[in-house]
Design a protein around this motif. Structure first.
Motif, short mmCIF file in Angstrom:
data_model
loop_
_atom_site.label_atom_id
_atom_site.label_comp_id
_atom_site.label_asym_id
_atom_site.label_seq_id
_atom_site.Cartn_x
_atom_site.Cartn_y
_atom_site.Cartn_z
N ASP A 42 1.89 0.48 8.29
CA ASP A 42 1.83 -0.25 9.56
C ASP A 42 2.44 -1.65 9.43
OD1 ASP A 42 0.59 1.85 10.87
OD2 ASP A 42 -1.43 1.11 10.45
N ALA A 43 2.32 -2.24 8.25
CA ALA A 43 2.86 -3.58 8.01
C ALA A 43 3.33 -3.67 6.56
CB ALA A 43 1.81 -4.65 8.27
N PRO A 44 4.36 -4.45 6.28
CA PRO A 44 4.83 -4.59 4.90
C PRO A 44 3.74 -5.03 3.94
CG PRO A 44 6.38 -5.59 6.42
CD PRO A 44 5.17 -5.25 7.23
N THR A 45 2.85 -5.89 4.42
CA THR A 45 1.80 -6.40 3.54
C THR A 45 0.77 -5.33 3.16
OG1 THR A 45 0.67 -7.20 5.54
CG2 THR A 45 1.99 -8.80 4.31
N ASP A 46 0.82 -4.17 3.82
CA ASP A 46 -0.06 -3.07 3.44
C ASP A 46 0.41 -2.38 2.16
OD1 ASP A 46 -1.59 -3.51 5.69
OD2 ASP A 46 -0.59 -1.96 6.89
N LEU A 47 1.62 -2.66 1.74
CA LEU A 47 2.19 -2.02 0.55
C LEU A 47 2.11 -2.97 -0.64
CD1 LEU A 47 5.35 -0.55 2.31
CD2 LEU A 47 3.42 0.79 1.42
N SER A 48 1.36 -2.55 -1.66
CA SER A 48 1.22 -3.35 -2.87
C SER A 48 2.51 -3.28 -3.70
CB SER A 48 0.05 -2.83 -3.70
OG SER A 48 0.35 -1.53 -4.20
N GLN A 49 2.58 -4.10 -4.71
CA GLN A 49 3.74 -4.02 -5.61
C GLN A 49 3.80 -2.66 -6.29
OE1 GLN A 49 6.33 -6.12 -5.99
NE2 GLN A 49 5.42 -7.26 -4.30
N ALA A 50 2.65 -2.09 -6.58
CA ALA A 50 2.64 -0.75 -7.18
C ALA A 50 3.17 0.29 -6.20
CB ALA A 50 1.23 -0.39 -7.63
N ASP A 51 2.78 0.15 -4.93
CA ASP A 51 3.28 1.05 -3.89
C ASP A 51 4.80 0.95 -3.79
OD1 ASP A 51 0.69 1.86 -3.15
OD2 ASP A 51 0.52 0.22 -1.68
N ARG A 52 5.30 -0.25 -3.81
CA ARG A 52 6.73 -0.48 -3.67
C ARG A 52 7.50 0.10 -4.85
NH1 ARG A 52 7.11 -6.14 -0.37
NH2 ARG A 52 5.16 -5.84 0.75
N ALA A 53 6.94 -0.07 -6.04
CA ALA A 53 7.58 0.49 -7.23
C ALA A 53 7.61 2.02 -7.15
CB ALA A 53 6.85 0.03 -8.49
N GLU A 54 6.53 2.60 -6.66
CA GLU A 54 6.47 4.06 -6.53
C GLU A 54 7.51 4.58 -5.54
OE1 GLU A 54 3.24 7.56 -5.28
OE2 GLU A 54 2.58 5.50 -5.62
N LEU A 55 7.66 3.88 -4.42
CA LEU A 55 8.66 4.28 -3.43
C LEU A 55 10.07 4.14 -3.99
CD1 LEU A 55 7.03 2.49 -0.36
CD2 LEU A 55 7.28 4.97 -0.62
N LYS A 56 10.33 3.03 -4.65
CA LYS A 56 11.66 2.82 -5.24
C LYS A 56 11.97 3.89 -6.28
CE LYS A 56 12.14 -0.43 -8.32
NZ LYS A 56 12.27 -1.77 -8.97
N ASN A 57 10.97 4.23 -7.09
CA ASN A 57 11.17 5.23 -8.12
C ASN A 57 11.36 6.63 -7.53
OD1 ASN A 57 10.97 3.32 -10.13
ND2 ASN A 57 8.78 3.63 -10.46
N ALA A 58 10.74 6.89 -6.37
CA ALA A 58 10.91 8.18 -5.72
C ALA A 58 12.36 8.37 -5.30
CB ALA A 58 9.98 8.29 -4.51
N ALA A 59 12.95 7.32 -4.72
CA ALA A 59 14.36 7.40 -4.33
C ALA A 59 15.25 7.57 -5.55
CB ALA A 59 14.75 6.16 -3.54
N TYR A 60 14.96 6.80 -6.59
CA TYR A 60 15.75 6.87 -7.82
C TYR A 60 15.66 8.25 -8.45
CZ TYR A 60 17.36 5.81 -12.56
OH TYR A 60 18.04 5.82 -13.74
N ALA A 61 14.46 8.82 -8.47
CA ALA A 61 14.28 10.14 -9.07
C ALA A 61 15.07 11.21 -8.33
CB ALA A 61 12.80 10.50 -9.10
N ALA A 62 15.23 11.02 -7.02
CA ALA A 62 15.98 11.98 -6.21
C ALA A 62 17.49 11.76 -6.31
CB ALA A 62 15.55 11.89 -4.75
#
Length: 276
Positions: A42-62
């Motif tokens: 709902d808001a950028p601040t809802d995403l922790s640094q760990a969340d952001r790393a997981e999302l970035k890694n998901a794109a990279y893995a694909a």
């Protein structure tokens, strides 16, 4: 030169995790993903640094690159670019700064500022005043853009969508007023077809240095090749002007379904690109 093609994720998001979206987009042959923030939280601040790393890694893995963000203020309340309310303008600048950090944390490098409902002129407001307000907001955001290496690309939209920033000339003028190398022009095919008095190829040739990003879609809101828009002169113009950014497919209508639309869009773009 070879073009780089990305897909905007919002039509593929319902019912799928971000990793599933990335895997699907990569399986169709795209090499980039452009993200609508509301599909993540709902808001950028809802995403922790760990969340952001997981999302970035998901794109990279694909095997995908995160191009950046678009639909920046969609599905939000309390934000507006041109409003007379100074508090809302300040909140809007803060949200754009938060999105800048999110974009950079995902390894994205650009954000497309469309969001017509959050920029339309309020009743009785002059275009001059609205432009003053927009420039104020963007000047507040610019230092963070420069710090994080993110470009904010201003998206002109047709008169059927907005009454503020309807042409590339208007977007370029606003970017020049902000005066930051990180505030530039975004071009969108359906918007150019619906809002400009000249063909898209002519507009592309006019602003090669100012253009930071490009959206491919048909005037009928489906993907390239799914309507009457001729993409041969469009891709030819991009090639002739040396455009080396991403071409992201952004669609708005259901058509044959989101997966088939994504597949057919890339198939058409690649077929046209092979001939220009």
């Amino acid at each position: 030169m070879s073009f780089r093609f990305a897909y905007c994720n919002e039509t593929l998001a319902p019912g799928r995790t971000f990793l599933e979206q990335c895997d699907l987009i990569a399986s169709l042959g795209y090499t980039g993903i452009e993200v609508a923030p509301f599909t993540l939280a709902d808001a950028p601040t809802d995403l922790s640094q760990a969340d952001r790393a997981e999302l970035k890694n998901a794109a990279y893995a694909a095997g995908l690159e995160v191009v950046g963000l678009h639909w920046l203020l969609a599905k939000t309340t309390g934000f507006h670019l041109t409003t007379a309310d100074a508090g809302v303008r300040a909140a809007t600048a803060e949200r754009l700064i938060e999105l800048t950090d999110l974009c950079a944390d995902l390894s994205g490098s650009l954000m497309v500022l469309g969001s017509p409902q959050q920029r339309n002129l309020e009743e009785g407001m002059s275009l001059e005043t609205a432009t003053d307000h927009a420039a104020e907001v963007l000047k507040t955001v610019a230092p963070r853009l420069e710090e994080r290496g993110v470009t904010l690309a201003l998206e002109p939209l047709a008169p059927t969508e907005t009454n503020f920033l309807q042409t590339c000339a208007e977007a370029v003028a606003l970017a020049e007023r902000v005066g930051s190398p990180r505030v530039r022009l975004h071009q969108d095919v359906k918007a150019m077809v619906g809002g400009e008095s000249e063909p898209p190829a002519t507009i592309i040739h006019r602003y090669p240095q100012q253009t930071a990003h490009f959206h491919a879609n048909d005037a009928n809101l489906l993907g390239p090749g799914m309507g009457d828009t001729d993409f041969a002169p469009i891709l030819t113009a991009l090639k002739e002007t040396g455009y080396d950014g991403w071409i992201s497919v952004e669609v708005f209508a259901d058509g044959p379904g989101p997966i088939e639309t994504a597949r057919l869009s890339l198939e058409h773009l690649k077929a046209v690109a092979a001939k220009v």
